[in-house]
Design a protein around this motif. Structure first.
Motif, mmCIF file in Angstrom:
data_model
loop_
_atom_site.group_PDB
_atom_site.id
_atom_site.type_symbol
_atom_site.label_atom_id
_atom_site.label_comp_id
_atom_site.label_asym_id
_atom_site.label_seq_id
_atom_site.Cartn_x
_atom_site.Cartn_y
_atom_site.Cartn_z
ATOM 1 N N ALA A 41 0.835 -1.201 0.000
ATOM 2 C CA ALA A 41 0.000 0.000 0.000
ATOM 3 C C ALA A 41 0.873 1.255 0.000
ATOM 4 O O ALA A 41 0.591 2.226 -0.715
ATOM 5 C CB ALA A 41 -0.949 -0.003 1.198
ATOM 6 N N SER A 42 1.930 1.232 0.782
ATOM 7 C CA SER A 42 2.856 2.361 0.833
ATOM 8 C C SER A 42 3.556 2.543 -0.510
ATOM 9 O O SER A 42 3.654 3.655 -1.037
ATOM 10 C CB SER A 42 3.887 2.139 1.945
ATOM 11 O OG SER A 42 4.824 3.173 1.969
ATOM 12 N N PHE A 43 4.041 1.438 -1.081
ATOM 13 C CA PHE A 43 4.717 1.505 -2.376
ATOM 14 C C PHE A 43 3.785 2.046 -3.453
ATOM 15 O O PHE A 43 4.153 2.921 -4.230
ATOM 16 C CB PHE A 43 5.219 0.112 -2.782
ATOM 17 C CG PHE A 43 5.763 0.064 -4.182
ATOM 18 C CD1 PHE A 43 7.051 0.508 -4.450
ATOM 19 C CD2 PHE A 43 4.984 -0.406 -5.224
ATOM 20 C CE1 PHE A 43 7.549 0.480 -5.736
ATOM 21 C CE2 PHE A 43 5.482 -0.434 -6.518
ATOM 22 C CZ PHE A 43 6.766 0.008 -6.769
ATOM 23 N N GLU A 44 2.571 1.511 -3.496
ATOM 24 C CA GLU A 44 1.620 1.896 -4.528
ATOM 25 C C GLU A 44 1.284 3.386 -4.449
ATOM 26 O O GLU A 44 1.254 4.072 -5.467
ATOM 27 C CB GLU A 44 0.355 1.042 -4.407
ATOM 28 C CG GLU A 44 -0.541 1.104 -5.607
ATOM 29 C CD GLU A 44 -1.641 0.076 -5.548
ATOM 30 O OE1 GLU A 44 -1.947 -0.481 -6.607
ATOM 31 O OE2 GLU A 44 -2.188 -0.184 -4.463
ATOM 32 N N SER A 45 1.074 3.899 -3.243
ATOM 33 C CA SER A 45 0.756 5.322 -3.113
ATOM 34 C C SER A 45 1.949 6.195 -3.483
ATOM 35 O O SER A 45 1.794 7.218 -4.144
ATOM 36 C CB SER A 45 0.249 5.649 -1.706
ATOM 37 O OG SER A 45 1.268 5.469 -0.751
ATOM 38 N N ARG A 46 3.147 5.769 -3.105
ATOM 39 C CA ARG A 46 4.348 6.533 -3.469
ATOM 40 C C ARG A 46 4.600 6.473 -4.968
ATOM 41 O O ARG A 46 5.027 7.457 -5.572
ATOM 42 C CB ARG A 46 5.560 6.017 -2.707
ATOM 43 C CG ARG A 46 5.502 6.351 -1.232
ATOM 44 C CD ARG A 46 6.694 5.797 -0.511
ATOM 45 N NE ARG A 46 6.554 5.991 0.923
ATOM 46 C CZ ARG A 46 7.448 5.585 1.802
ATOM 47 N NH1 ARG A 46 8.551 4.972 1.402
ATOM 48 N NH2 ARG A 46 7.250 5.792 3.078
ATOM 49 N N ALA A 47 4.339 5.332 -5.572
ATOM 50 C CA ALA A 47 4.526 5.195 -7.017
ATOM 51 C C ALA A 47 3.558 6.102 -7.771
ATOM 52 O O ALA A 47 3.915 6.689 -8.791
ATOM 53 C CB ALA A 47 4.346 3.741 -7.437
ATOM 54 N N GLN A 48 2.339 6.227 -7.259
ATOM 55 C CA GLN A 48 1.370 7.123 -7.886
ATOM 56 C C GLN A 48 1.847 8.572 -7.810
ATOM 57 O O GLN A 48 1.735 9.325 -8.772
ATOM 58 C CB GLN A 48 -0.006 6.983 -7.222
ATOM 59 C CG GLN A 48 -0.702 5.681 -7.514
ATOM 60 C CD GLN A 48 -0.968 5.470 -8.992
ATOM 61 O OE1 GLN A 48 -1.286 6.403 -9.715
ATOM 62 N NE2 GLN A 48 -0.811 4.247 -9.449
ATOM 63 N N LEU A 49 2.388 8.958 -6.663
ATOM 64 C CA LEU A 49 2.939 10.308 -6.530
ATOM 65 C C LEU A 49 4.095 10.508 -7.504
ATOM 66 O O LEU A 49 4.240 11.574 -8.103
ATOM 67 C CB LEU A 49 3.420 10.550 -5.099
ATOM 68 C CG LEU A 49 2.360 10.710 -4.030
ATOM 69 C CD1 LEU A 49 3.015 10.810 -2.646
ATOM 70 C CD2 LEU A 49 1.502 11.937 -4.299
ATOM 71 N N ASP A 50 4.882 9.464 -7.661
ATOM 72 C CA ASP A 50 6.036 9.547 -8.545
ATOM 73 C C ASP A 50 5.617 9.758 -9.995
ATOM 74 O O ASP A 50 6.262 10.500 -10.724
ATOM 75 C CB ASP A 50 6.889 8.288 -8.424
ATOM 76 C CG ASP A 50 8.104 8.349 -9.312
ATOM 77 O OD1 ASP A 50 9.001 9.168 -9.024
ATOM 78 O OD2 ASP A 50 8.126 7.632 -10.320
ATOM 79 N N LYS A 51 4.542 9.120 -10.406
ATOM 80 C CA LYS A 51 4.083 9.276 -11.784
ATOM 81 C C LYS A 51 3.782 10.739 -12.081
ATOM 82 O O LYS A 51 4.120 11.222 -13.157
ATOM 83 C CB LYS A 51 2.832 8.434 -12.032
ATOM 84 C CG LYS A 51 3.109 6.963 -12.166
ATOM 85 C CD LYS A 51 1.824 6.206 -12.399
ATOM 86 C CE LYS A 51 2.074 4.713 -12.412
ATOM 87 N NZ LYS A 51 0.835 3.948 -12.523
#
Length: 78
Positions: A41-51
């Motif tokens: 969940a943490s990775f997915e939310s950070r990856a979305q911010l990164d996009k």
């Protein structure tokens, strides 16, 4: 190192495979899976911010690498 989009897709595919098998695993694996779900969940939310930012942070790459290693370990144990 893989780009973040490829890493994310690879992790998602591996995660889905494990979800199908995890109910057959041991209690230890189920507990580790629960912890990994929080990391996911943490990775997915950070990856979305990164996009949106187009700026890959070292922390997200490290977390992705740790998830990949943990998923591989669980797959081998199943």
């Amino acid at each position: 190192m893989l780009d973040l989009a490829t890493l994310s897709e690879n992790l998602k595919r591996t995660r889905d495979e494990i979800k199908l098998k995890i109910h057959l695993g041991s209690k230890d694996l189920q507990e580790e899976w629960s912890e990994l779900e929080q990391s996911w969940a943490s990775f997915e939310s950070r990856a979305q911010l990164d996009k949106s930012a187009r700026d890959v942070s070292d922390a997200v790459k490290i977390l992705g690498s740790e998830l990949k290693d943990a998923y591989t370990r669980i797959l081998k144990a199943l």
